[in-house]
Motif scaffolding. Structure first.
Motif, short mmCIF file in Angstrom:
data_model
loop_
_atom_site.label_atom_id
_atom_site.label_comp_id
_atom_site.label_asym_id
_atom_site.label_seq_id
_atom_site.Cartn_x
_atom_site.Cartn_y
_atom_site.Cartn_z
N TRP A 162 0.82 -1.22 0.00
CA TRP A 162 0.00 0.00 0.00
C TRP A 162 0.85 1.26 0.00
O TRP A 162 0.56 2.21 -0.73
CB TRP A 162 -0.97 0.00 1.19
CG TRP A 162 -0.39 0.47 2.49
CD1 TRP A 162 0.12 -0.30 3.49
CD2 TRP A 162 -0.25 1.82 2.95
NE1 TRP A 162 0.56 0.47 4.54
CE2 TRP A 162 0.35 1.79 4.23
CE3 TRP A 162 -0.57 3.07 2.40
CZ2 TRP A 162 0.64 2.93 4.97
CZ3 TRP A 162 -0.28 4.21 3.14
CH2 TRP A 162 0.31 4.15 4.40
N ARG A 163 1.92 1.27 0.78
CA ARG A 163 2.73 2.48 0.87
C ARG A 163 3.49 2.74 -0.42
O ARG A 163 3.56 3.89 -0.89
CB ARG A 163 3.70 2.38 2.05
CG ARG A 163 4.57 3.62 2.20
CD ARG A 163 5.20 3.71 3.56
NE ARG A 163 6.14 4.84 3.64
CZ ARG A 163 6.55 5.42 4.75
NH1 ARG A 163 6.12 4.95 5.91
NH2 ARG A 163 7.38 6.43 4.73
N GLY A 164 4.05 1.71 -1.02
CA GLY A 164 4.75 1.88 -2.29
C GLY A 164 3.81 2.32 -3.39
O GLY A 164 4.15 3.19 -4.21
N ALA B 107 -8.78 2.23 -2.96
CA ALA B 107 -8.33 0.85 -2.89
C ALA B 107 -7.00 0.75 -2.15
O ALA B 107 -6.78 -0.19 -1.37
CB ALA B 107 -8.20 0.27 -4.30
N ILE B 108 -6.11 1.70 -2.40
CA ILE B 108 -4.79 1.70 -1.75
C ILE B 108 -4.92 1.86 -0.24
O ILE B 108 -4.36 1.08 0.55
CB ILE B 108 -3.91 2.82 -2.32
CG1 ILE B 108 -3.47 2.47 -3.75
CG2 ILE B 108 -2.69 3.06 -1.44
CD1 ILE B 108 -2.74 3.59 -4.47
N TYR B 109 -5.68 2.86 0.20
CA TYR B 109 -5.77 3.13 1.63
C TYR B 109 -6.68 2.14 2.35
O TYR B 109 -6.53 1.90 3.55
CB TYR B 109 -6.19 4.58 1.86
CG TYR B 109 -5.13 5.52 1.33
CD1 TYR B 109 -3.88 5.59 1.94
CD2 TYR B 109 -5.35 6.27 0.18
CE1 TYR B 109 -2.88 6.39 1.43
CE2 TYR B 109 -4.35 7.08 -0.34
CZ TYR B 109 -3.12 7.14 0.28
OH TYR B 109 -2.13 7.92 -0.24
N GLN B 110 -7.57 1.52 1.61
CA GLN B 110 -8.36 0.44 2.18
C GLN B 110 -7.47 -0.77 2.41
O GLN B 110 -7.60 -1.46 3.44
CB GLN B 110 -9.52 0.09 1.23
CG GLN B 110 -10.62 -0.73 1.86
CD GLN B 110 -11.83 -0.82 0.95
OE1 GLN B 110 -11.72 -1.16 -0.22
NE2 GLN B 110 -12.99 -0.49 1.49
N ARG C 196 -10.10 10.59 5.01
CA ARG C 196 -9.06 11.50 5.50
C ARG C 196 -7.69 11.12 4.96
O ARG C 196 -6.89 12.01 4.61
CB ARG C 196 -9.04 11.48 7.03
CG ARG C 196 -10.31 11.89 7.74
CD ARG C 196 -10.71 13.33 7.52
NE ARG C 196 -11.53 13.50 6.34
CZ ARG C 196 -12.83 13.21 6.29
NH1 ARG C 196 -13.46 12.76 7.35
NH2 ARG C 196 -13.51 13.41 5.17
N ALA C 197 -7.39 9.84 4.90
CA ALA C 197 -6.09 9.40 4.39
C ALA C 197 -5.93 9.81 2.93
O ALA C 197 -4.89 10.37 2.53
CB ALA C 197 -5.94 7.89 4.55
N GLU D 283 1.01 5.37 9.04
CA GLU D 283 1.38 4.07 9.60
C GLU D 283 1.33 4.11 11.13
O GLU D 283 0.94 3.12 11.77
CB GLU D 283 2.78 3.68 9.12
CG GLU D 283 2.80 3.21 7.67
CD GLU D 283 4.15 2.64 7.27
OE1 GLU D 283 5.18 3.07 7.83
OE2 GLU D 283 4.17 1.75 6.39
N ALA D 284 1.72 5.24 11.71
CA ALA D 284 1.65 5.37 13.17
C ALA D 284 0.21 5.29 13.65
O ALA D 284 -0.08 4.67 14.68
CB ALA D 284 2.29 6.68 13.61
#
Length: 225
Positions: free
Chosen positions: A75-77, A119-122, A133-134, A218-219
């Motif tokens: 997801w982060r990449g 889709a990424i943040y899910q 929000r993300a 991530e935190a």
């Protein structure tokens, strides 16, 4: 020779080319007709008016953003690559940042892009309002980063049409630097950046902000878990 038969796709593509070259203020149905060697009436028939044409052109620009594979990159990449792709598109089409602030640019292109963001943040673990929000935090940051670059490009494009455009731009920079020189910390940073290569620094600045945002996201996930 005037060409009467054009498709909507050809008109939108022509509008994007004209917008890239001359900016949003230069776009008129008559100017686009000249650019495409077609009667202005053909433009109106297919796209309605300039306002609608800007919306169509803007939505088409969003289809250029490549959507990274989430399973391959994580997801982060994937989020970082999508942000970079977005920045590249927005700075390539310098008029779009201005357009989305004055027009409701939304269609299949933007919907496709937005859906992949979700889709990424899910996949990261965000749901509901946190998912919104993300997505909004990263999107607004990238648009903000593109704003200054787009502003400079748009201004250069506008001034390039004038005989003394380059001289006027240089004078604007000189005045800005003169004003900044009255503030010691600002002056020091300007002097430190005077001889650097702007392009890699822009990318480093973009990545710095993205890393900071993703560390924060991530935190939040870790705290919740």
């Amino acid at each position: 020779m005037v060409r009467e038969t054009l498709t909507r796709g050809q008109i939108v593509a022509g509008a994007i080319n004209l917008l890239d070259a001359e900016g949003i203020e230069a776009l008129t149905m008559r100017r686009l007709g000249q650019h495409l060697a077609s009667a202005a009436t053909s433009m109106y028939w297919h796209v309605g008016n300039k306002e609608n044409l800007v919306v169509l052109a803007g939505d088409q620009a969003w289809t250029e953003v490549e959507l990274p594979d989430i399973e391959r990159h994580g997801w982060r990449g994937a989020a970082a690559q999508l942000a970079r792709n977005t920045y590249d598109m927005l700075t390539r089409h310098h008029w779009l940042v201005s357009a989305i602030s004055t027009h409701y640019v939304y269609g299949p292109g933007m919907a496709r892009y937005q859906d992949h963001h979700y889709a990424i943040y899910q996949a990261a673990g965000f749901e509901g309002a946190e998912l919104d929000r993300a997505y909004e935090t990263v999107f607004n940051y990238v648009v903000g980063m593109a704003l200054s670059k787009s502003y400079e490009t748009a201004m250069r494009t506008r001034l390039s049409a004038e005989d003394d455009g380059e001289m006027r731009f240089a004078e604007l920079l000189r005045r800005a630097e003169e004003t900044a020189g009255e503030f010691p910390r600002l002056k020091a940073r300007i002097e430190a950046q005077r001889d650097i290569d702007v392009v890699p620094v822009e990318r480093e600045s973009l990545d710095y902000g993205l890393d900071t945002i993703f560390d924060g996201l991530e935190a939040r996930l870790a705290q919740r878990g």
